[in-house]
Write a protein that holds these residues in place. Structure first.
Motif, mmCIF file in Angstrom:
data_model
loop_
_atom_site.group_PDB
_atom_site.id
_atom_site.type_symbol
_atom_site.label_atom_id
_atom_site.label_comp_id
_atom_site.label_asym_id
_atom_site.label_seq_id
_atom_site.Cartn_x
_atom_site.Cartn_y
_atom_site.Cartn_z
ATOM 1 N N GLY A 63 -13.368 91.200 -143.011
ATOM 2 C CA GLY A 63 -14.644 91.321 -143.699
ATOM 3 C C GLY A 63 -15.818 90.810 -142.889
ATOM 4 N N ILE A 64 -15.562 90.327 -141.668
ATOM 5 C CA ILE A 64 -16.639 89.757 -140.854
ATOM 6 C C ILE A 64 -17.661 90.826 -140.457
ATOM 7 C CG2 ILE A 64 -15.544 90.050 -138.574
ATOM 8 C CD1 ILE A 64 -17.333 86.856 -139.703
ATOM 9 N N CYS A 65 -17.220 92.084 -140.317
ATOM 10 C CA CYS A 65 -18.149 93.157 -139.934
ATOM 11 C C CYS A 65 -19.146 93.443 -141.047
ATOM 12 C CB CYS A 65 -17.378 94.431 -139.598
ATOM 13 S SG CYS A 65 -16.252 94.258 -138.202
ATOM 14 N N ASN A 66 -18.718 93.274 -142.295
ATOM 15 C CA ASN A 66 -19.630 93.463 -143.421
ATOM 16 C C ASN A 66 -20.600 92.286 -143.548
ATOM 17 O OD1 ASN A 66 -18.396 95.899 -144.156
ATOM 18 N ND2 ASN A 66 -16.846 94.835 -145.376
ATOM 19 N N LYS A 67 -20.107 91.109 -143.215
ATOM 20 C CA LYS A 67 -20.932 89.905 -143.305
ATOM 21 C C LYS A 67 -21.987 89.872 -142.212
ATOM 22 C CE LYS A 67 -20.397 84.883 -143.749
ATOM 23 N NZ LYS A 67 -19.405 83.773 -143.807
ATOM 24 N N TYR A 68 -21.584 90.196 -140.983
ATOM 25 C CA TYR A 68 -22.478 90.203 -139.826
ATOM 26 C C TYR A 68 -22.279 91.519 -139.078
ATOM 27 C CZ TYR A 68 -22.185 85.080 -140.535
ATOM 28 O OH TYR A 68 -22.188 83.807 -141.055
ATOM 29 N N ASP A 69 -23.177 92.472 -139.242
ATOM 30 C CA ASP A 69 -22.961 93.787 -138.634
ATOM 31 C C ASP A 69 -22.965 93.730 -137.111
ATOM 32 O OD1 ASP A 69 -25.672 93.318 -138.300
ATOM 33 O OD2 ASP A 69 -26.325 95.156 -139.319
ATOM 34 N N TRP A 70 -23.661 92.760 -136.506
ATOM 35 C CA TRP A 70 -23.716 92.646 -135.052
ATOM 36 C C TRP A 70 -22.373 92.270 -134.429
ATOM 37 C CZ3 TRP A 70 -22.408 87.637 -134.163
ATOM 38 C CH2 TRP A 70 -22.707 86.710 -135.176
ATOM 39 N N VAL A 71 -21.475 91.701 -135.218
ATOM 40 C CA VAL A 71 -20.158 91.308 -134.692
ATOM 41 C C VAL A 71 -19.379 92.537 -134.223
ATOM 42 C CG1 VAL A 71 -17.902 90.353 -135.311
ATOM 43 C CG2 VAL A 71 -19.980 89.175 -136.019
ATOM 44 N N CYS A 72 -19.528 93.640 -134.939
ATOM 45 C CA CYS A 72 -18.711 94.827 -134.682
ATOM 46 C C CYS A 72 -19.524 96.010 -134.187
ATOM 47 C CB CYS A 72 -17.951 95.210 -135.950
ATOM 48 S SG CYS A 72 -16.961 93.859 -136.609
ATOM 49 N N SER A 73 -20.748 95.762 -133.736
ATOM 50 C CA SER A 73 -21.605 96.851 -133.281
ATOM 51 C C SER A 73 -21.302 97.200 -131.823
ATOM 52 C CB SER A 73 -23.077 96.457 -133.433
ATOM 53 O OG SER A 73 -23.371 95.341 -132.606
ATOM 54 N N SER A 74 -21.778 98.371 -131.409
ATOM 55 C CA SER A 74 -21.714 98.807 -130.013
ATOM 56 C C SER A 74 -23.075 99.382 -129.645
ATOM 57 C CB SER A 74 -20.634 99.873 -129.809
ATOM 58 O OG SER A 74 -19.347 99.344 -130.029
ATOM 59 N N SER A 75 -23.490 99.161 -128.426
ATOM 60 C CA SER A 75 -24.760 99.731 -127.968
ATOM 61 C C SER A 75 -24.492 101.030 -127.221
ATOM 62 C CB SER A 75 -25.505 98.743 -127.067
ATOM 63 O OG SER A 75 -24.765 98.498 -125.897
ATOM 64 N N ARG A 76 -25.480 101.893 -127.196
ATOM 65 C CA ARG A 76 -25.322 103.165 -126.486
ATOM 66 C C ARG A 76 -25.295 102.964 -124.985
ATOM 67 N NH1 ARG A 76 -29.319 107.324 -129.883
ATOM 68 N NH2 ARG A 76 -28.214 107.129 -131.892
ATOM 69 N N THR A 77 -25.971 101.950 -124.519
ATOM 70 C CA THR A 77 -25.973 101.649 -123.092
ATOM 71 C C THR A 77 -25.059 100.458 -122.835
ATOM 72 O OG1 THR A 77 -27.897 100.185 -123.333
ATOM 73 C CG2 THR A 77 -28.314 102.502 -122.802
ATOM 74 N N ASN A 78 -24.397 100.483 -121.700
ATOM 75 C CA ASN A 78 -23.477 99.403 -121.347
ATOM 76 C C ASN A 78 -23.634 99.100 -119.860
ATOM 77 O OD1 ASN A 78 -21.464 97.490 -121.533
ATOM 78 N ND2 ASN A 78 -19.790 98.955 -121.480
ATOM 79 N N ARG A 79 -24.821 98.660 -119.506
ATOM 80 C CA ARG A 79 -25.130 98.415 -118.104
ATOM 81 C C ARG A 79 -24.315 97.251 -117.547
ATOM 82 N NH1 ARG A 79 -28.057 93.883 -117.779
ATOM 83 N NH2 ARG A 79 -29.188 93.147 -119.612
ATOM 84 N N SER A 80 -24.176 97.241 -116.231
ATOM 85 C CA SER A 80 -23.497 96.128 -115.567
ATOM 86 C C SER A 80 -24.317 94.853 -115.731
ATOM 87 C CB SER A 80 -23.312 96.435 -114.079
ATOM 88 O OG SER A 80 -22.472 97.554 -113.896
ATOM 89 N N LEU A 81 -23.632 93.730 -115.748
ATOM 90 C CA LEU A 81 -24.302 92.445 -115.884
ATOM 91 C C LEU A 81 -24.907 92.018 -114.551
ATOM 92 C CD1 LEU A 81 -21.623 90.605 -118.049
ATOM 93 C CD2 LEU A 81 -23.753 91.650 -118.828
ATOM 94 N N THR A 82 -26.107 91.484 -114.618
ATOM 95 C CA THR A 82 -26.802 91.004 -113.421
ATOM 96 C C THR A 82 -26.588 89.499 -113.266
ATOM 97 O OG1 THR A 82 -28.844 90.512 -114.612
ATOM 98 C CG2 THR A 82 -28.560 92.777 -113.789
ATOM 99 N N GLN A 83 -27.028 88.954 -112.143
ATOM 100 C CA GLN A 83 -26.976 87.512 -111.950
ATOM 101 C C GLN A 83 -27.829 86.801 -113.004
ATOM 102 O OE1 GLN A 83 -25.273 85.461 -109.938
ATOM 103 N NE2 GLN A 83 -24.089 87.181 -109.138
ATOM 104 N N ALA A 84 -28.959 87.396 -113.370
ATOM 105 C CA ALA A 84 -29.787 86.805 -114.423
ATOM 106 C C ALA A 84 -29.042 86.786 -115.753
ATOM 107 C CB ALA A 84 -31.101 87.582 -114.568
ATOM 108 N N ASP A 85 -28.305 87.855 -116.047
ATOM 109 C CA ASP A 85 -27.490 87.885 -117.268
ATOM 110 C C ASP A 85 -26.455 86.768 -117.251
ATOM 111 O OD1 ASP A 85 -28.708 90.201 -118.348
ATOM 112 O OD2 ASP A 85 -27.339 91.511 -117.243
ATOM 113 N N LEU A 86 -25.805 86.590 -116.123
ATOM 114 C CA LEU A 86 -24.758 85.568 -116.020
ATOM 115 C C LEU A 86 -25.326 84.163 -116.168
ATOM 116 C CD1 LEU A 86 -22.695 87.194 -113.141
ATOM 117 C CD2 LEU A 86 -22.064 87.084 -115.554
ATOM 118 N N ARG A 87 -26.526 83.943 -115.632
ATOM 119 C CA ARG A 87 -27.158 82.636 -115.824
ATOM 120 C C ARG A 87 -27.484 82.417 -117.304
ATOM 121 N NH1 ARG A 87 -29.610 84.043 -110.835
ATOM 122 N NH2 ARG A 87 -31.461 84.886 -111.897
ATOM 123 N N LEU A 88 -27.985 83.459 -117.954
ATOM 124 C CA LEU A 88 -28.277 83.379 -119.383
ATOM 125 C C LEU A 88 -27.018 83.072 -120.179
ATOM 126 C CD1 LEU A 88 -30.015 83.954 -121.969
ATOM 127 C CD2 LEU A 88 -29.312 86.343 -121.703
#
Length: 209
Positions: A63-88
């Motif tokens: 039931g976690i997907c109903n409680k928090y929709d972001w837990v089970c969402s997917s984005s249309r784009t799935n870009r590679s992670l950058t060094q800035a992403d990894l620091r974040l």
């Protein structure tokens, strides 16, 4: 002031306040730092957790997907992670670990297993993982790269972590360590995780790190 707005003030990413939680104080748990450099060579299939079979979600996560929709969402784009992403990602891992007090579900909710965002009173391992995923999704990391997972820790106790799926392999965000490690370096037994292709579903792993 809500818990999420307090976290937003302490953390430099604009995260929003869609889930109202109580205010409170936070206990500093760790002061380690995370250092990760992507491998220059192509990743081996052994660097990724291998799916064994379809399986039910953990009881506390149903039931976690109903409680928090972001837990089970997917984005249309799935870009590679950058060094800035990894620091974040390293920042989020450390700050959540530092600012949330570790408290068991039995103490806080009088329930054995209850997956939810932390309250001002704290949270347990899956609550840390949920908050990290929430912050990173709000910061622009593709949700399908952030997979909730259950494991057995070094003492064979049930535990939950957040799997970060990079192009170089799967890394683990863990409330027990500020160091983000490849899954094989954790020495955990991985039991199940969200399906990378369909995050609303879960898959069995049963593989040792």
């Amino acid at each position: 002031m809500t818990y999420m707005s307090l976290f937003a003030k302490r953390f430099r990413v604009n995260i929003g306040t869609s889930h109202k939680l109580k205010t409170g104080t936070f206990l500093c748990l760790f002061s380690l730092t995370m250092v990760f450099q992507p491998a220059a060579s192509q990743a081996s299939t052994n660097d990724f957790l291998k799916v064994k079979l379809a399986i039910n979600a953990p009881a506390g996560a149903r039931g976690i997907c109903n409680k928090y929709d972001w837990v089970c969402s997917s984005s249309r784009t799935n870009r590679s992670l950058t060094q800035a992403d990894l620091r974040l990602i390293g920042d989020v891992n450390r700050k959540v670990n530092r600012q949330i007090r570790d408290v068991a579900d039995e103490i806080q909710y009088r329930r054995e297993d209850y997956w939810t965002l932390p309250t001002s009173g704290g949270g347990d391992c899956e609550d840390y993982a949920l908050l990290k995923k929430h912050e990173l999704v709000r910061a622009g990391i593709a949700p399908q790269r952030l997979l909730l997972a259950t494991v057995l820790d070094h003492k064979r106790r049930s535990h939950a972590v957040l799997v970060l799926r990079t192009d170089q392999g799967d890394l683990i965000l863990d409330n027990l360590s500020n160091q983000i490690k490849p899954w094989r370096k954790t020495n955990y037994t991985f039991l199940r995780m969200q399906n990378p292709e369909q995050p609303k579903k879960w898959v069995g792993l049963v593989i040792n790190g």
